[in-house]
Structure formats: C-alpha cells, structure tokens
Motif scaffolding. Structure first.
Motif, PDB file in Angstrom:
ATOM      1  N   SER A 167     -77.426 -28.335   3.970  1.00 50.99           N
ATOM      2  CA  SER A 167     -77.249 -27.564   5.203  1.00 50.99           C
ATOM      3  C   SER A 167     -76.127 -26.551   5.028  1.00 50.99           C
ATOM      4  O   SER A 167     -76.229 -25.396   5.470  1.00 50.99           O
ATOM      5  N   PHE A 168     -75.042 -26.986   4.389  1.00 53.06           N
ATOM      6  CA  PHE A 168     -73.928 -26.076   4.111  1.00 53.06           C
ATOM      7  C   PHE A 168     -74.380 -24.935   3.207  1.00 53.06           C
ATOM      8  O   PHE A 168     -74.053 -23.761   3.443  1.00 53.06           O
ATOM      9  N   LEU A 169     -75.132 -25.259   2.156  1.00 53.38           N
ATOM     10  CA  LEU A 169     -75.615 -24.220   1.243  1.00 53.38           C
ATOM     11  C   LEU A 169     -76.529 -23.230   1.961  1.00 53.38           C
ATOM     12  O   LEU A 169     -76.465 -22.017   1.710  1.00 53.38           O
ATOM     13  N   ALA A 170     -77.385 -23.738   2.861  1.00 54.55           N
ATOM     14  CA  ALA A 170     -78.282 -22.850   3.607  1.00 54.55           C
ATOM     15  C   ALA A 170     -77.490 -21.923   4.516  1.00 54.55           C
ATOM     16  O   ALA A 170     -77.824 -20.733   4.650  1.00 54.55           O
ATOM     17  N   ASP A 171     -76.436 -22.439   5.149  1.00 53.56           N
ATOM     18  CA  ASP A 171     -75.610 -21.591   6.020  1.00 53.56           C
ATOM     19  C   ASP A 171     -74.919 -20.481   5.241  1.00 53.56           C
ATOM     20  O   ASP A 171     -74.711 -19.378   5.759  1.00 53.56           O
ATOM     21  N   ARG A 172     -74.563 -20.773   3.981  1.00 49.84           N
ATOM     22  CA  ARG A 172     -73.851 -19.785   3.163  1.00 49.84           C
ATOM     23  C   ARG A 172     -74.795 -18.942   2.295  1.00 49.84           C
ATOM     24  O   ARG A 172     -74.343 -18.010   1.635  1.00 49.84           O
ATOM     25  N   GLY A 173     -76.066 -19.300   2.276  1.00 55.53           N
ATOM     26  CA  GLY A 173     -77.010 -18.581   1.429  1.00 55.53           C
ATOM     27  C   GLY A 173     -76.771 -18.816  -0.047  1.00 55.53           C
ATOM     28  O   GLY A 173     -76.968 -17.909  -0.866  1.00 55.53           O
ATOM     29  N   ASP A 188     -77.282 -20.859  -3.777  1.00 49.38           N
ATOM     30  CA  ASP A 188     -78.261 -21.565  -4.597  1.00 49.38           C
ATOM     31  C   ASP A 188     -77.609 -22.850  -5.105  1.00 49.38           C
ATOM     32  O   ASP A 188     -76.529 -22.799  -5.721  1.00 49.38           O
ATOM     33  N   TRP A 189     -78.241 -23.988  -4.896  1.00 45.66           N
ATOM     34  CA  TRP A 189     -77.639 -25.262  -5.287  1.00 45.66           C
ATOM     35  C   TRP A 189     -77.455 -25.375  -6.794  1.00 45.66           C
ATOM     36  O   TRP A 189     -76.607 -26.157  -7.262  1.00 45.66           O
ATOM     37  N   ARG A 190     -78.178 -24.591  -7.560  1.00 45.23           N
ATOM     38  CA  ARG A 190     -78.070 -24.650  -9.018  1.00 45.23           C
ATOM     39  C   ARG A 190     -76.949 -23.785  -9.568  1.00 45.23           C
ATOM     40  O   ARG A 190     -76.678 -23.822 -10.779  1.00 45.23           O
ATOM     41  N   GLY A 250     -65.116 -23.745  -6.058  1.00 47.01           N
ATOM     42  CA  GLY A 250     -64.645 -23.167  -4.800  1.00 47.01           C
ATOM     43  C   GLY A 250     -65.607 -23.419  -3.657  1.00 47.01           C
ATOM     44  O   GLY A 250     -65.185 -23.587  -2.503  1.00 47.01           O
ATOM     45  N   ASP A 251     -66.903 -23.457  -3.966  1.00 54.07           N
ATOM     46  CA  ASP A 251     -67.895 -23.766  -2.929  1.00 54.07           C
ATOM     47  C   ASP A 251     -67.733 -25.193  -2.426  1.00 54.07           C
ATOM     48  O   ASP A 251     -67.921 -25.466  -1.241  1.00 54.07           O
ATOM     49  N   VAL A 252     -67.379 -26.097  -3.322  1.00 50.09           N
ATOM     50  CA  VAL A 252     -67.149 -27.488  -2.918  1.00 50.09           C
ATOM     51  C   VAL A 252     -65.945 -27.570  -1.987  1.00 50.09           C
ATOM     52  O   VAL A 252     -65.943 -28.317  -1.008  1.00 50.09           O
ATOM     53  N   GLY A 253     -64.900 -26.790  -2.285  1.00 51.61           N
ATOM     54  CA  GLY A 253     -63.738 -26.766  -1.406  1.00 51.61           C
ATOM     55  C   GLY A 253     -64.093 -26.275  -0.014  1.00 51.61           C
ATOM     56  O   GLY A 253     -63.625 -26.833   0.989  1.00 51.61           O
ATOM     57  N   GLU A 254     -64.940 -25.246   0.064  1.00 50.72           N
ATOM     58  CA  GLU A 254     -65.382 -24.761   1.372  1.00 50.72           C
ATOM     59  C   GLU A 254     -66.248 -25.803   2.078  1.00 50.72           C
ATOM     60  O   GLU A 254     -66.215 -25.911   3.305  1.00 50.72           O
ATOM     61  N   PHE A 255     -67.000 -26.568   1.301  1.00 52.20           N
ATOM     62  CA  PHE A 255     -67.815 -27.628   1.878  1.00 52.20           C
ATOM     63  C   PHE A 255     -66.946 -28.701   2.528  1.00 52.20           C
ATOM     64  O   PHE A 255     -67.248 -29.196   3.620  1.00 52.20           O
ATOM     65  N   VAL A 256     -65.843 -29.031   1.888  1.00 50.29           N
ATOM     66  CA  VAL A 256     -64.914 -30.015   2.453  1.00 50.29           C
ATOM     67  C   VAL A 256     -64.354 -29.507   3.780  1.00 50.29           C
ATOM     68  O   VAL A 256     -64.304 -30.239   4.780  1.00 50.29           O
ATOM     69  N   ALA A 257     -63.914 -28.238   3.800  1.00 49.93           N
ATOM     70  CA  ALA A 257     -63.402 -27.662   5.045  1.00 49.93           C
ATOM     71  C   ALA A 257     -64.490 -27.615   6.110  1.00 49.93           C
ATOM     72  O   ALA A 257     -64.218 -27.829   7.306  1.00 49.93           O
ATOM     73  N   TRP A 258     -65.725 -27.348   5.723  1.00 51.75           N
ATOM     74  CA  TRP A 258     -66.867 -27.304   6.647  1.00 51.75           C
ATOM     75  C   TRP A 258     -67.126 -28.678   7.250  1.00 51.75           C
ATOM     76  O   TRP A 258     -67.408 -28.801   8.445  1.00 51.75           O
ATOM     77  N   LEU A 259     -67.003 -29.727   6.449  1.00 48.78           N
ATOM     78  CA  LEU A 259     -67.211 -31.084   6.948  1.00 48.78           C
ATOM     79  C   LEU A 259     -66.153 -31.477   7.977  1.00 48.78           C
ATOM     80  O   LEU A 259     -66.428 -32.255   8.896  1.00 48.78           O
ATOM     81  N   ARG A 260     -64.976 -30.938   7.829  1.00 48.12           N
ATOM     82  CA  ARG A 260     -63.887 -31.299   8.742  1.00 48.12           C
ATOM     83  C   ARG A 260     -64.065 -30.672  10.120  1.00 48.12           C
ATOM     84  O   ARG A 260     -63.447 -31.115  11.088  1.00 48.12           O
ATOM     85  N   LEU A 261     -64.904 -29.649  10.219  1.00 45.69           N
ATOM     86  CA  LEU A 261     -65.120 -28.981  11.500  1.00 45.69           C
ATOM     87  C   LEU A 261     -66.100 -29.755  12.367  1.00 45.69           C
ATOM     88  O   LEU A 261     -66.998 -30.429  11.852  1.00 45.69           O
TER      89      LEU A 261
END
Length: 237
Positions: A58-64, A66-68, A73-84
């Motif tokens: 879901s996070f990847l889809a919001d940011r557009g 590609d999971w591959r 840095g994307d993982v760091g943004e994912f952590v911040a996204w989870l905290r919201l």
C-alpha cells in the motif's frame, strides 16, 4: 488492498493472501505466502505476514514505487508512514506533534521483520533485494565489551556469521515480571517428574539462567564445598 482468507481445494488447509485494488492477488506476495504455507507455517503466522506486506505494498502504491527497485531510504519513509494515523498517510491531513504514534515501535519492528524475510525470499528468486534489510556479521560484534554475558548455546554458533537487520526501532525496556510465591508453588506442583521439579526449584532458588542450570554438574558442588571449607579454615586461623 485487503487481506483475504483462502482454503486450499486439495488439502483444505487455511491460508491468507493479499488482494489488490483490482481484487486479484498481488503476485509477489502470493508467491511468498504460498511458500510459507508449503513449509507449514501456522495460519496465524501467514495472516500476520499478509497484513504486514499489505501495508508495504500500500505504501509503495501511494508513492508509485516498484517493489523490485526500492532502496533503504524508501524503507525509512515506510517506517515514518507506519507511525502516522491511517487518515494522515495520504498526505492531505496534517498531524500535530502532540499526536501519539499510530504503530508502536514493537509493531513496526515486526513488520520490518516480515519485510526482511520477504526480501530474502525474492532475492533467492533473482530479484536484487539481498542486503536491503539484513546483513551478515560475526557473532558478538556490537555487544558491549563491558559485559561477559554469552547467550545460551553460544559455543555452537561461535565464529559463524549471524543475520542482523539494518533498520530497527528502539523499543522501551519492559520491567521484568516477578512470580508470586503462589505462582511459583503452582509451577512446582504441576511438575510430573522429579527432574522437572528440581530444575524449576533450582531456577527459583538460585536465580540462574536456564543455560547455567542445564550446565550444572555434580562436580561443581564438590568444588564449591572445598572452596567454602578452605575459606572457613583461613578465617579460623
């Protein structure tokens, strides 16, 4: 995206999958969850991993993204996204500094562990995700030199590299829970073998770790008795 329960038509075994917005299974997640089911992980484990990977995709889809081709840095943004809070993850709602984190640090770490396992699985299939969330390091590196504590069976893994996650949130230390005298006695009374009762009584009375208790030998008592006698003789002189 949503997590859906599935039943195998062959074995009637319960499992879980992640459906995209088109109601079709998310292929990379489906392959990984099917692998977990094939190696007989419990349905509850598969369900938890499905929810964790649903958040990731879901996070990847919001940011557009590609999971591959994700980066650290994307993982760091994912952590911040989870905290919201969920309502603020789209970026259209502001979050006040006084608002508590939506996901606790322990929950975030669990999701990162699921993601690390997913990345390792995909790396073995040729996707360049190896090392994104886990690195190998020698045993004992990073442990403070001031302590002499060694984990149970440390001698077995000595010298072998162990996996360490590259991203992990600090979690507050929990106060240890102490058994009451009634609870301790209930454990002793529930032991069906004298050997088990002796082991739990040793843990209770001496406060030793399980590894220390299992490593105790009869010769240790004789050594302690001789040392006590020697100390007593020296004191008498």
């Amino acid at each position: 995206m949503q997590v859906a329960r599935v039943i195998s038509p062959v074995s009637s075994r319960e499992s879980w999958t992640v459906l995209g917005d088109d109601d079709a299974p998310v292929a990379p997640v489906e392959r990984y969850l099917a692998y977990l089911s094939d190696i007989e992980r419990s349905p509850n484990t598969v369900k938890a991993y499905a929810h964790d990977l649903k958040d990731w995709f879901s996070f990847l889809a919001d940011r557009g993204l590609d999971w591959r081709a994700v980066r650290l840095g994307d993982v760091g943004e994912f952590v911040a996204w989870l905290r919201l809070p969920p309502a603020a993850r789209c970026g259209t709602v502001a979050v006040l500094p006084t608002v508590a984190h939506y996901c606790a640090a322990s929950s975030v770490n669990r999701k990162l562990a699921a993601l690390a396992s997913f990345c390792e699985f995909q790396a073995r299939r040729g996707v360049p995700l190896a090392g994104l969330l886990a690195v190998m390091q020698p045993v004992g590196r990073g442990r403070p030199a001031a302590t002499s504590y060694k984990p149970f069976l440390q001698h077995v893994a000595k010298g072998r590299p162990q996996r360490r996650r590259t991203v992990k949130l600090a979690t507050p230390a929990r106060a240890p829970q102490v058994l009451t005298a009634r609870q301790a006695q209930a454990i002793l009374d529930a032991c069906g073998h004298l050997r088990d009762r002796l082991l739990f009584a040793l843990l209770l009375d001496c406060g030793v770790r399980i590894g220390e208790a299992l490593g105790t030998r009869h010769a240790a008592r004789g050594h302690d008795d001789r040392r006590a006698a020697s100390s007593g003789g020296a004191a008498g002189q």
